[in-house]
Design a protein around this motif. Sequence first.
Motif, PDB file in Angstrom:
ATOM      1  N   TYR A 160      -3.265 -32.769 -42.251  1.00 44.26           N
ATOM      2  CA  TYR A 160      -2.074 -31.554 -40.958  1.00 44.26           C
ATOM      3  C   TYR A 160      -2.432 -32.166 -39.978  1.00 44.26           C
ATOM      4  N   GLY A 161      -1.247 -32.495 -39.465  1.00 45.74           N
ATOM      5  CA  GLY A 161      -0.545 -32.681 -37.854  1.00 45.74           C
ATOM      6  C   GLY A 161      -0.351 -32.241 -37.472  1.00 45.74           C
ATOM      7  N   GLN A 162       0.809 -32.723 -36.333  1.00 45.81           N
ATOM      8  CA  GLN A 162       1.469 -32.054 -35.445  1.00 45.81           C
ATOM      9  C   GLN A 162       2.160 -31.189 -35.831  1.00 45.81           C
ATOM     10  N   ASP A 163       2.677 -31.745 -36.849  1.00 44.26           N
ATOM     11  CA  ASP A 163       3.421 -30.483 -37.435  1.00 44.26           C
ATOM     12  C   ASP A 163       3.170 -28.984 -37.821  1.00 44.26           C
ATOM     13  N   GLU A 164       1.947 -29.812 -38.798  1.00 38.16           N
ATOM     14  CA  GLU A 164       1.245 -28.331 -39.661  1.00 38.16           C
ATOM     15  C   GLU A 164       0.715 -27.719 -37.966  1.00 38.16           C
ATOM     16  N   PHE A 165       0.162 -28.686 -36.809  1.00 36.06           N
ATOM     17  CA  PHE A 165      -0.100 -27.453 -36.185  1.00 36.06           C
ATOM     18  C   PHE A 165       0.472 -26.359 -35.054  1.00 36.06           C
ATOM     19  N   GLN A 166       1.743 -26.797 -35.052  1.00 35.62           N
ATOM     20  CA  GLN A 166       2.662 -25.661 -34.504  1.00 35.62           C
ATOM     21  C   GLN A 166       3.255 -24.934 -35.168  1.00 35.62           C
ATOM     22  N   THR A 167       3.345 -24.824 -36.637  1.00 36.32           N
ATOM     23  CA  THR A 167       3.466 -24.229 -37.281  1.00 36.32           C
ATOM     24  C   THR A 167       2.634 -22.967 -37.542  1.00 36.32           C
ATOM     25  N   VAL A 216     -10.114 -35.448 -30.770  1.00 35.23           N
ATOM     26  CA  VAL A 216      -8.810 -35.122 -31.448  1.00 35.23           C
ATOM     27  C   VAL A 216      -9.067 -33.742 -31.267  1.00 35.23           C
ATOM     28  N   LEU A 217     -10.533 -33.489 -31.334  1.00 35.26           N
ATOM     29  CA  LEU A 217     -10.575 -31.652 -31.502  1.00 35.26           C
ATOM     30  C   LEU A 217     -10.439 -31.154 -30.131  1.00 35.26           C
ATOM     31  N   ILE A 218     -10.857 -31.405 -29.394  1.00 40.15           N
ATOM     32  CA  ILE A 218     -10.523 -30.827 -28.250  1.00 40.15           C
ATOM     33  C   ILE A 218      -9.328 -30.759 -27.603  1.00 40.15           C
ATOM     34  N   ARG A 219      -8.883 -31.911 -28.051  1.00 35.50           N
ATOM     35  CA  ARG A 219      -7.274 -32.100 -27.588  1.00 35.50           C
ATOM     36  C   ARG A 219      -6.302 -31.115 -28.096  1.00 35.50           C
ATOM     37  N   SER A 220      -6.515 -30.504 -29.540  1.00 33.11           N
ATOM     38  CA  SER A 220      -6.155 -29.586 -30.536  1.00 33.11           C
ATOM     39  C   SER A 220      -6.014 -28.234 -29.638  1.00 33.11           C
ATOM     40  N   MET A 221      -8.125 -28.370 -29.379  1.00 35.41           N
ATOM     41  CA  MET A 221      -7.943 -27.075 -28.431  1.00 35.41           C
ATOM     42  C   MET A 221      -7.317 -26.521 -27.500  1.00 35.41           C
ATOM     43  N   LEU A 222      -6.823 -27.426 -26.208  1.00 35.45           N
ATOM     44  CA  LEU A 222      -6.411 -27.367 -25.339  1.00 35.45           C
ATOM     45  C   LEU A 222      -4.883 -27.670 -25.514  1.00 35.45           C
ATOM     46  N   ALA A 223      -4.693 -27.963 -26.486  1.00 37.67           N
ATOM     47  CA  ALA A 223      -2.978 -27.890 -26.639  1.00 37.67           C
ATOM     48  C   ALA A 223      -2.744 -26.127 -27.096  1.00 37.67           C
ATOM     49  N   GLY A 407     -10.694 -30.429 -38.703  1.00 34.96           N
ATOM     50  CA  GLY A 407      -9.827 -30.850 -37.362  1.00 34.96           C
ATOM     51  C   GLY A 407      -8.239 -31.077 -37.522  1.00 34.96           C
ATOM     52  N   TYR A 408      -7.341 -30.897 -36.748  1.00 32.62           N
ATOM     53  CA  TYR A 408      -5.702 -31.208 -36.784  1.00 32.62           C
ATOM     54  C   TYR A 408      -5.621 -32.850 -36.604  1.00 32.62           C
ATOM     55  N   ASN A 409      -4.983 -33.569 -37.174  1.00 32.41           N
ATOM     56  CA  ASN A 409      -4.915 -34.399 -36.674  1.00 32.41           C
ATOM     57  C   ASN A 409      -3.643 -34.461 -35.327  1.00 32.41           C
ATOM     58  N   VAL A 410      -3.886 -33.972 -34.220  1.00 31.39           N
ATOM     59  CA  VAL A 410      -3.019 -33.889 -33.075  1.00 31.39           C
ATOM     60  C   VAL A 410      -3.162 -34.864 -31.708  1.00 31.39           C
TER      61      VAL A 410
END
Length: 410
Positions: A160-167, A216-223, A407-410
Amino acid sequence: MYKLIADLWHTGALGLHAFWERCRQFKPDDDLAQRQAFLNELAELAVKNSRGRQSMGKNSFSDSLHAENTETPDAACIKLKTALDKTVGKGGTIQPEYGGVRYDCLRVQFDRYVDLEKYHSQICSELGIGDNEMRCGRICGEANTWHINILRPQDTWRQYGQDEFQTALQQYRASARQFRLPVCIGLDERGEPVFQDFATAPHVMVGGETGSGKSVLIRSMLASLFELAPQNETEIVVCYCKVSADFAVFKDRPNLWQGRIVSDAEEAAEILSSFADEMDKRYRLMDEYGAKDIAEVPQHARPKYVVIVIDELADLIDVSSEAEGHLVRLAQKARSAGMYLLLATQRPDAKTLSGRLRDNLPTKIALKIGKRQSSEIILGERGAENLTDKGDHLVKWNNGVAQFLHGYNV
């Protein structure tokens, strides 16, 4: 077919709805034909996807249990039942549920009460796996029933990377949820994104050792906050108290405080002092309007909601003797003033996270740590010492029950 539907539910309700709409258009005047076409198409899709997962080989239940010459979930259930019979005693009924993001998930019902955690290490030994490769949890509402999740080899994990996170962010936008400060805190074992309202946290503590996936987790929360929170009503302060490019991706966000990432610990301490003063000003504003919460202040006079992120907290505490006092003040009173904290550290010890500070941070997130004592400091209970790394974490949202997420890998 029902089993295949349940197994493939992670493909999403939106896809099922699209299938149904096509079937309705195909036979607009024949309700029975619509239903038949829908079930036929759904069954074909389920079989096709099921074959695709079976063809992955090591993604099956049998491979995840390291069984030789075993290719079916039934055989994996037999292997687990044998292990349970040798350790717990006979009387358990086992059913496979689904293949998750990283774990194969089974349901076990005993004919009597069993404290399965007591036998954890023995069961893992019988299965030939490490103690941290099996997760167990009792199913509330069902007598003597447990989930048993077995970790698969890493090369079979679903990514689960950037594409899945945007979805996931698009799914939130399309949903009916109306959080004040929407934040994605990870995804569950079925691959479904989990969102919370940061305003209900209201302050978050994140702890995890180096390489656990904390940044990475904090980055996805912030994103998710930058993407989903109203930009004209929200300001996000990011203090990363060491030189790093981990959060440089946010430097052009319009609602980033002062348009920059703060990387100096001494400056971060000064910023905390200024926000403690800002909190007092907001309380005076609330008194002026007779408001108990900043949301009750009229729109034209209401200041922006503020999320203050501090990573790495230990560096800040080492540099400034006053920083902890400012943080405690904010944690005690800032919620009503529309100000929220996200504090993260790779050194979750009593010096970095004093009792005064921990008591005022009701939301705890723990990634992999090396010591049981560190898990107890973060979560108030054991568990984080048994996590795998790569972003797996336990979340206790506002003093709730611990939830296991990836976590998402973003």
